[in-house]
Design a protein around this motif. Structure first.
Motif, short mmCIF file in Angstrom:
data_model
loop_
_atom_site.label_atom_id
_atom_site.label_comp_id
_atom_site.label_asym_id
_atom_site.label_seq_id
_atom_site.Cartn_x
_atom_site.Cartn_y
_atom_site.Cartn_z
N ASN A 116 58.30 -79.12 35.40
CA ASN A 116 58.79 -77.89 34.78
C ASN A 116 57.76 -76.79 34.59
N SER A 117 56.51 -77.16 34.45
CA SER A 117 55.50 -76.13 34.13
C SER A 117 54.20 -76.48 34.82
N GLY A 118 53.33 -75.48 34.88
CA GLY A 118 52.03 -75.69 35.50
C GLY A 118 51.26 -76.80 34.81
N ALA A 119 51.25 -76.77 33.47
CA ALA A 119 50.50 -77.79 32.73
C ALA A 119 51.02 -79.18 33.07
N GLU A 120 52.33 -79.30 33.20
CA GLU A 120 52.91 -80.62 33.51
C GLU A 120 52.50 -81.07 34.92
N ALA A 180 37.47 -72.62 33.42
CA ALA A 180 38.75 -73.13 33.96
C ALA A 180 39.88 -72.91 32.97
N TYR A 181 41.07 -72.73 33.52
CA TYR A 181 42.30 -72.76 32.70
C TYR A 181 43.31 -73.63 33.43
N HIS A 182 43.78 -74.67 32.74
CA HIS A 182 44.76 -75.56 33.37
C HIS A 182 45.99 -75.79 32.51
N GLY A 233 41.82 -68.10 37.34
CA GLY A 233 42.76 -67.10 36.83
C GLY A 233 42.39 -66.61 35.44
N GLU A 234 42.87 -67.32 34.41
CA GLU A 234 42.66 -66.87 33.02
C GLU A 234 41.17 -66.70 32.72
N GLY A 235 40.33 -67.47 33.38
CA GLY A 235 38.89 -67.44 33.13
C GLY A 235 38.21 -66.17 33.60
N ALA A 241 43.31 -79.03 43.96
CA ALA A 241 43.26 -77.57 43.91
C ALA A 241 44.39 -77.10 43.01
N ASP A 242 44.03 -76.45 41.91
CA ASP A 242 45.05 -75.89 41.02
C ASP A 242 45.36 -74.48 41.53
N GLU A 243 46.47 -74.39 42.29
CA GLU A 243 46.87 -73.10 42.89
C GLU A 243 48.07 -72.52 42.15
N ILE A 244 48.15 -72.85 40.86
CA ILE A 244 49.30 -72.40 40.08
C ILE A 244 49.33 -70.88 39.99
N GLN A 245 48.17 -70.25 39.84
CA GLN A 245 48.14 -68.78 39.79
C GLN A 245 47.85 -68.16 41.16
N SER A 246 47.02 -68.81 41.96
CA SER A 246 46.56 -68.20 43.21
C SER A 246 47.50 -68.48 44.39
N ALA A 290 53.11 -73.65 40.91
CA ALA A 290 54.14 -73.28 39.91
C ALA A 290 54.39 -71.78 40.08
N LYS A 291 54.46 -71.07 38.98
CA LYS A 291 54.54 -69.61 38.93
C LYS A 291 55.38 -68.98 40.06
N ALA A 292 54.75 -68.39 41.08
CA ALA A 292 55.48 -67.59 42.07
C ALA A 292 56.47 -68.41 42.90
C1 LIG Z 1 45.54 -72.05 37.21
C2 LIG Z 1 46.56 -72.40 36.18
N1 LIG Z 1 46.81 -73.69 35.92
C3 LIG Z 1 47.73 -74.07 35.02
C4 LIG Z 1 48.45 -73.14 34.30
C5 LIG Z 1 49.46 -73.59 33.30
O1 LIG Z 1 50.74 -73.26 33.73
P1 LIG Z 1 51.96 -73.20 32.70
O2 LIG Z 1 51.72 -72.02 31.82
O3 LIG Z 1 53.18 -73.05 33.57
O4 LIG Z 1 51.95 -74.50 31.97
C6 LIG Z 1 48.21 -71.78 34.53
C7 LIG Z 1 48.93 -70.76 33.77
O5 LIG Z 1 48.52 -69.62 33.65
C8 LIG Z 1 47.25 -71.40 35.50
O6 LIG Z 1 46.97 -70.12 35.75
#
Ligand SMILES: Cc1ncc(COP(=O)(O)O)c(C=O)c1O
Length: 452
Positions: free
Chosen positions: A133-137, A161-163, A239-241, A267-272, A296-298
């Motif tokens: 459901n979400s990036g964190a998950e 890092a932001y995860h 991203g957030e960093g 590779a956490d490509e949730i934002q990129s 996730a995201k896009a």
């Molecule tokens: C690189 C990255 N990983 C993980 C997450 C977490 O995603 P979510 O907010 O959908 O849990 C984000 C959210 O900004 C993110 O940018």
């Protein structure tokens, strides 16, 4: 114009900035008062206005103000809000069935999204995916899979890092305020390494890639032991960093180290991911093939959907029933993802992202020459940022970033800040934004810097 804006929604909205009240207007202010009495204050918002409609490159508020969108709801609506193929897919699906739970009665949409992920993510190897459901998950699941597949426990993450915000992903995330402060204790066996951050690398940007690899691999060897490391997780552009782009050579070096030591590279490509940086995925810039990739995201055009995709032998190391969740891969979200992915392909949105970068980067570089408060201009495709510093040095200037952002918001331009020091202005326009709005938005930004 005001009437047109009042009637239209989604991509039919007039693609124009148009302010009819102060920002925020009276309707937004009234909602803000209700919000204060009902919504927990821990959830904060960037903009002082409440949204009524959005599409293309604009966001319209409840007072009828039409703002230019350089944020995409944090890199989510790359295909634009209410993109036609997303609306079509979702409408059909929602009328057909809304939920059976894939773990109870599976459906084709989930399988089709996993097939698309296998086709589009880097690497020609056999792949499997899980939808959540979400990036964190997604990140949580990637770590679970890597640990079980390797039989090891340690996870290596990076400075800046932001995860995510769940317990394990807070542990992986670097920044204390506002993400972690007071929320511990955090999950164990997480080790943090210095990030290859060219602007702030002590030896300078030219030496950053090689030196950072030496430092990171040296610290893993001396402090953790390669044989204990299940996974190294990294955002290929953080991203957030602070939209930190590692220098060429760093990611391939890291991938080689992981390969040599049987460590899973995540590779956490949730934002990129999904066209944002001008390729389907940011790792493709240097032909890096991660073992697992989180997305996730896009991917789903605004509906909540995330995934872990990876090498079949790693993903399938998990016993049946070991992965899942009630809503993961919800059929409506899957329909949205299929519509969003088709839109990206049909409209070549990776190409659009490169075009956006070609327009924005020179304008921002020229702005940096005029305003020494801009210490760095960086990014790739439509994932671009400026880092603000006290002129002549590297001391972060978050106050200036806040001032510029507030001036942009008041003038009808949505921009977001980020960065470990809160001193980075980031630009993530929808990839379907028309050029004239990009141009006008950059003009507003230039004025905001002029007024500093
Ligand atoms: C690189 C990255 N990983 C993980 C997450 C977490 O995603 P979510 O907010 O959908 O849990 C984000 C959210 O900004 C993110 O940018």
């Amino acid at each position: 114009m005001t009437e047109q804006i009042a009637l239209a929604t989604g991509p039919d909205l007039p693609q124009q900035r148009h302010l009819v009240t102060e920002i925020p207007g009276p309707a937004s202010q009234a909602l803000a008062a209700r919000r204060q009495a009902s919504v927990a204050r821990g959830v904060s918002s960037v903009l002082p206005v409440f949204a009524r409609a959005a599409g293309g490159g604009v966001l319209v508020d409840v007072d009828g103000n039409s703002l230019i969108d350089f944020g995409s709801g944090i890199a989510v609506v790359s295909v634009g809000n209410s993109a036609p193929l997303v609306v079509e897919g979702v409408t059909e699906q929602v009328a057909s069935f809304t939920h059976t739970c894939f773990m109870v009665a599976p459906y084709e949409g989930y399988v089709r999204v996993c097939e698309e992920l296998a086709r589009l993510t880097p690497g020609g190897h056999e792949k499997r995916s899980i939808l959540v459901n979400s990036g964190a998950e997604a990140v949580e699941n990637a770590v679970k899979i890597a640990r079980l597949a390797t039989g090891r426990e340690a996870v290596v993450a990076f400075d800046h890092a932001y995860h995510g915000r769940t317990n394990l992903t807070m542990a992986l995330t670097a920044k204390n305020m506002p993400y972690k402060n007071g929320f511990g204790p955090f999950a164990g066996e997480v080790y943090r390494m210095p990030m290859a951050y060219p602007m702030r690398w002590p030896g300078g940007p030219e030496r950053c890639a090689a030196e950072a690899i030496d430092v990171v691999t040296g610290l893993i060897h001396s402090q953790v032991g390669e044989q204990n490391v299940a996974a190294v997780i990294i955002e290929p552009i953080q991203g957030e960093g602070g939209f930190i782009v590692p220098p060429d050579g760093f990611l391939p070096g890291l991938a080689e180290f992981c390969r040599a030591n049987d460590i899973v590279l995540i590779a956490d490509e949730i934002q990129s991911g999904f066209c944002r940086t001008g390729d389907w995925f940011a790792t493709q810039h240097e032909d890096v093939v991660p073992d697992l990739i989180t997305t996730a995201k896009a991917m789903a055009g605004g509906l909540p959907l995330a995934a872990v995709t990876g090498r079949a032998e790693l993903m399938d190391a998990v016993h049946p029933g070991g992965l899942g969740g009630t809503y993961g891969g919800n059929p409506v979200a899957c329909a949205a993802a299929l519509g969003a992915i088709a839109t990206m392909e049909q409209q070549d949105l990776a190409g659009r992202a490169r075009h956006i970068g070609d327009i924005m980067l020179p304008r921002l570089q020229a702005l940096a020459e005029k305003h020494p408060v801009i210490g760095d201009v960086r990014g790739r495709g439509a994932m671009i940022a400026v880092e603000l510093v006290e002129p002549g040095g590297l001391v972060p200037d978050p106050a200036a970033a806040g001032q510029v952002a507030a001036a942009c918001h008041a003038a009808g331009l949505v921009v977001l800040t980020c960065g470990t020091f809160g001193n980075v202005l980031r630009f993530l326009p929808p990839l379907v934004i028309p050029d004239h709005l990009l141009d006008e938005g950059l003009g507003i930004l230039e004025e905001a810097f002029g007024a500093l």
